[in-house]
Design a protein around this motif. Sequence first.
Motif, PDB file in Angstrom:
ATOM      1  N   PHE A  26       1.207  -1.284  -0.237  1.00  0.00           N
ATOM      2  CA  PHE A  26       0.269   0.498  -0.216  1.00  0.00           C
ATOM      3  C   PHE A  26       0.868   1.181   0.148  1.00  0.00           C
ATOM      4  O   PHE A  26       0.514   2.409  -0.619  1.00  0.00           O
ATOM      5  CB  PHE A  26      -0.463   0.023   1.472  1.00  0.00           C
ATOM      6  N   GLU A 455      -1.342  -7.090   0.009  1.00  0.00           N
ATOM      7  CA  GLU A 455      -2.512  -6.982   0.938  1.00  0.00           C
ATOM      8  C   GLU A 455      -3.905  -6.796   1.229  1.00  0.00           C
ATOM      9  O   GLU A 455      -4.542  -6.836   1.942  1.00  0.00           O
ATOM     10  CB  GLU A 455      -1.449  -6.006   1.361  1.00  0.00           C
ATOM     11  N   GLN A 457      -5.865  -8.703  -0.036  1.00  0.00           N
ATOM     12  CA  GLN A 457      -6.822 -10.187   0.033  1.00  0.00           C
ATOM     13  C   GLN A 457      -7.222  -9.259   1.689  1.00  0.00           C
ATOM     14  O   GLN A 457      -6.020  -9.999   2.778  1.00  0.00           O
ATOM     15  CB  GLN A 457      -6.436 -10.978  -0.479  1.00  0.00           C
ATOM     16  N   ILE A 458      -8.285  -9.975   1.825  1.00  0.00           N
ATOM     17  CA  ILE A 458      -9.109  -9.773   3.120  1.00  0.00           C
ATOM     18  C   ILE A 458      -9.144 -11.466   3.493  1.00  0.00           C
ATOM     19  O   ILE A 458      -9.558 -11.836   2.573  1.00  0.00           O
ATOM     20  CB  ILE A 458     -10.208  -9.614   2.705  1.00  0.00           C
ATOM     21  N   LYS A 459      -8.184 -11.439   4.503  1.00  0.00           N
ATOM     22  CA  LYS A 459      -8.407 -12.556   4.748  1.00  0.00           C
ATOM     23  C   LYS A 459      -9.346 -13.213   6.076  1.00  0.00           C
ATOM     24  O   LYS A 459      -8.930 -12.743   7.010  1.00  0.00           O
ATOM     25  CB  LYS A 459      -6.888 -13.117   5.820  1.00  0.00           C
TER      26      LYS A 459
ATOM     27  N   ASP B  17      -3.528  -2.114  10.898  1.00  0.00           N
ATOM     28  CA  ASP B  17      -2.712  -1.843   9.917  1.00  0.00           C
ATOM     29  C   ASP B  17      -2.801  -2.701   8.353  1.00  0.00           C
ATOM     30  O   ASP B  17      -1.544  -2.787   7.536  1.00  0.00           O
ATOM     31  CB  ASP B  17      -0.930  -1.750  10.005  1.00  0.00           C
ATOM     32  N   PRO B  19      -6.055  -4.488   6.167  1.00  0.00           N
ATOM     33  CA  PRO B  19      -7.314  -4.408   5.471  1.00  0.00           C
ATOM     34  C   PRO B  19      -8.133  -5.688   6.630  1.00  0.00           C
ATOM     35  O   PRO B  19      -9.458  -5.584   7.168  1.00  0.00           O
ATOM     36  CB  PRO B  19      -7.564  -4.760   4.483  1.00  0.00           C
ATOM     37  N   SER B  20      -7.444  -7.025   6.589  1.00  0.00           N
ATOM     38  CA  SER B  20      -8.185  -8.111   7.228  1.00  0.00           C
ATOM     39  C   SER B  20      -8.514  -7.287   8.879  1.00  0.00           C
ATOM     40  O   SER B  20      -9.560  -8.500   9.664  1.00  0.00           O
ATOM     41  CB  SER B  20      -7.435  -9.529   7.313  1.00  0.00           C
ATOM     42  N   VAL B  23     -11.655  -5.006   9.576  1.00  0.00           N
ATOM     43  CA  VAL B  23     -13.075  -6.031   8.921  1.00  0.00           C
ATOM     44  C   VAL B  23     -13.513  -6.992  10.032  1.00  0.00           C
ATOM     45  O   VAL B  23     -14.231  -7.135  10.213  1.00  0.00           O
ATOM     46  CB  VAL B  23     -12.763  -6.596   7.337  1.00  0.00           C
ATOM     47  N   VAL B  45     -13.461  -1.469   0.611  1.00  0.00           N
ATOM     48  CA  VAL B  45     -12.675  -2.247   0.911  1.00  0.00           C
ATOM     49  C   VAL B  45     -14.604  -2.703   1.318  1.00  0.00           C
ATOM     50  O   VAL B  45     -14.952  -2.165   2.135  1.00  0.00           O
ATOM     51  CB  VAL B  45     -12.537  -2.103   2.393  1.00  0.00           C
ATOM     52  N   PHE B 148      -5.758   1.762   8.431  1.00  0.00           N
ATOM     53  CA  PHE B 148      -7.452   1.337   8.029  1.00  0.00           C
ATOM     54  C   PHE B 148      -7.531   1.738   9.745  1.00  0.00           C
ATOM     55  O   PHE B 148      -7.208   1.393  10.751  1.00  0.00           O
ATOM     56  CB  PHE B 148      -7.501   0.047   8.224  1.00  0.00           C
TER      57      PHE B 148
END
Lengths: 462, 181
Positions: A26, A455, A457-459, B17, B19-20, B23, B45, B148
């Motif tokens: 990012f 990065e 990609q949401i895990k 730091d 997105p996972s 979320v 997102v 985030f």
Amino acid sequence: MERFDDPYDDTRIHVTPAVIEPGHTFDSVTDKISALVLRKRTPLGWWVGLAASFVLTNMMLGTIIYLVFTGIGIWGNNQPVGWAFDIINFVWWIGIGHAGTLISAILLLLRQQWRTSINRFAEAMTLFAVACAGLFPLLHTGRPWLAYWLFPYPNTMGIQPQFRSPLMWDVFAVSTYATVSALFWYTGLVPDLATLRDRARSKFGRVVFGMMSLGWRGSARHWARYEVVYLLLAGISTPLVLSVHTIVSFDFAIGIIPGWHTPIFPPYFVAGAIYAGFAMVLTLIIPLRKFYGLEDFITDRHLRNAGKVMLATGLLVAYGYMSEAFIAWYSANKYEQFMMLNRFVGPYAFYYWSLITCNVIVPQLIWIRRVRHSHVMLFVVAMFVNVGMWLERFIIIPISLHRDFLPSSWGMYAPTIFDFTMFFGTIGFFFFLMFLFIRFLPVISIFEMRTMVPEAQIKEEA
Amino acid sequence: MRKTTRPPLYGLIAEFDNPSDAVAAARRVHEEGYRIVDAFSPYPVEELSEAIGVHRTHMPLIVLIGGLLGGTLGFLLQVYVEVISFPINVGGKPYYSWPAFIPVTFECTVLGAALFAVFGMLALNGLPEPYHPVFNAPNFALASRDRFFVLVESRDPLFERERTAEFLRSLGPLEVTDVEH
């Protein structure tokens, strides 16, 4: 074997090059692209390019001033050739603009990820090309200060425009296209302007980018609406871009001049527009990625794909030429047959065969892998197409007009020096705007590039 | 000098730091019952807006209305001009020659839809809005780069400064900070 020495040959590794080089995150994506705008030192090459294009822009302005004071008689068009450089250049520029919309809208809908790193640039190209295009019909009216007469409004003259005329359709098509392209482009820019606001070191930069970014803060609620709107704009831009060039082709096809009055025009013009536009995209991005070190984002894959689109649309255009010739013969209409013969062996035959060379023969080189993978060769082919697409409009417009039904009204057409200063002036103006754009705004959509890094990609938790 | 009273807190913000984690945290915040919440990310997102309970927007309807309005007005304009205001006989064709009005009607439809889309989105998002309390959060400048954030506003009925801060801290953020007005 010799071919394995080619650095662009990827047959050894059997992989398609990525749309973004590995290793980017990012912050690296953000920093690299925003640095092009926020850095203090401006490269010398930029000043040289800006100065050269500024000189040409002034040549254009000088021509416009002379034209406004004198009249459009300074151009070469006169009876029987009433439309020449002004309309050729209008159609040429509009066509170039269309690839921008195609890349940003149609490829978005088709989920072609490789569009992400070139869409911002291509949309800017669209805007500037439409600005150049608009100048020509505006000045061709001879009284550009009365251009508002084109729009219906309550007036003391007691007259109204004629909505059954394709020229009126054109007014609405081009003004809508310019407006929607500008909205689409600015909507895409807002989140990136917020990035520049947050990263600008000077107070001035923070204030200017802050105002331009409208206070964007990346709220998830805002993004949800933003994403829907961006997709819907792409969805409505797609039929828009097709309609614009269809309507441009109606300017001719609705008329009765042999060489104009043919139903193949709308699809053939649209294919030609995309063809010309991709050629212009290649003409611009091959040097840009080199001088600005953007090879990580605009990879070999982008250039190859653009080359392939150019080849495919080039074949559609070649089909259009074939169809024109076939229908002229098959129609058994002597005026149509003469028109075609006049193109083949008439006084302007040289330009017809140059057109066939530039637009049909030379682009077949893209079938060859080595050509497709060589940046220099792609650039050369794209330049041929730029010239070829201009010649196409030259063949269609003045060559059809100079010999129509009645031999007594035949004539010859030659441009004057002011046709050329105006045309090359708009090329300078286009590059002038382009140079300003690449210095003051992010040339690649930063927020969309962030979605491409691993990065993003949401895990999900197990 | 009079000591100014501390303005009431706008909310508490947690910084992540990646997105996972953001979320996952936003989901937990929503499950816990907090409703006046927001999340911030440097790029769209979808999971993040889903997590805070934004499942649909009114944008498609607004764009549809814009398109229908643009098309209708465009068509009526042409009918008014060609039939009522300034009728001209062109080759004996009827004044109400509607097929010739289709291209401009189409362009007006697109124009209406696009204007409603962009300005509708800005209006619903409340933009332009040059000042917003969330900009006071430390590190918030990174929300447009690589960080985030999940925000719980103090207006939320379940908001209790200590308890909410502790809850946010339990979600594994880099930091939980106060956001002032």
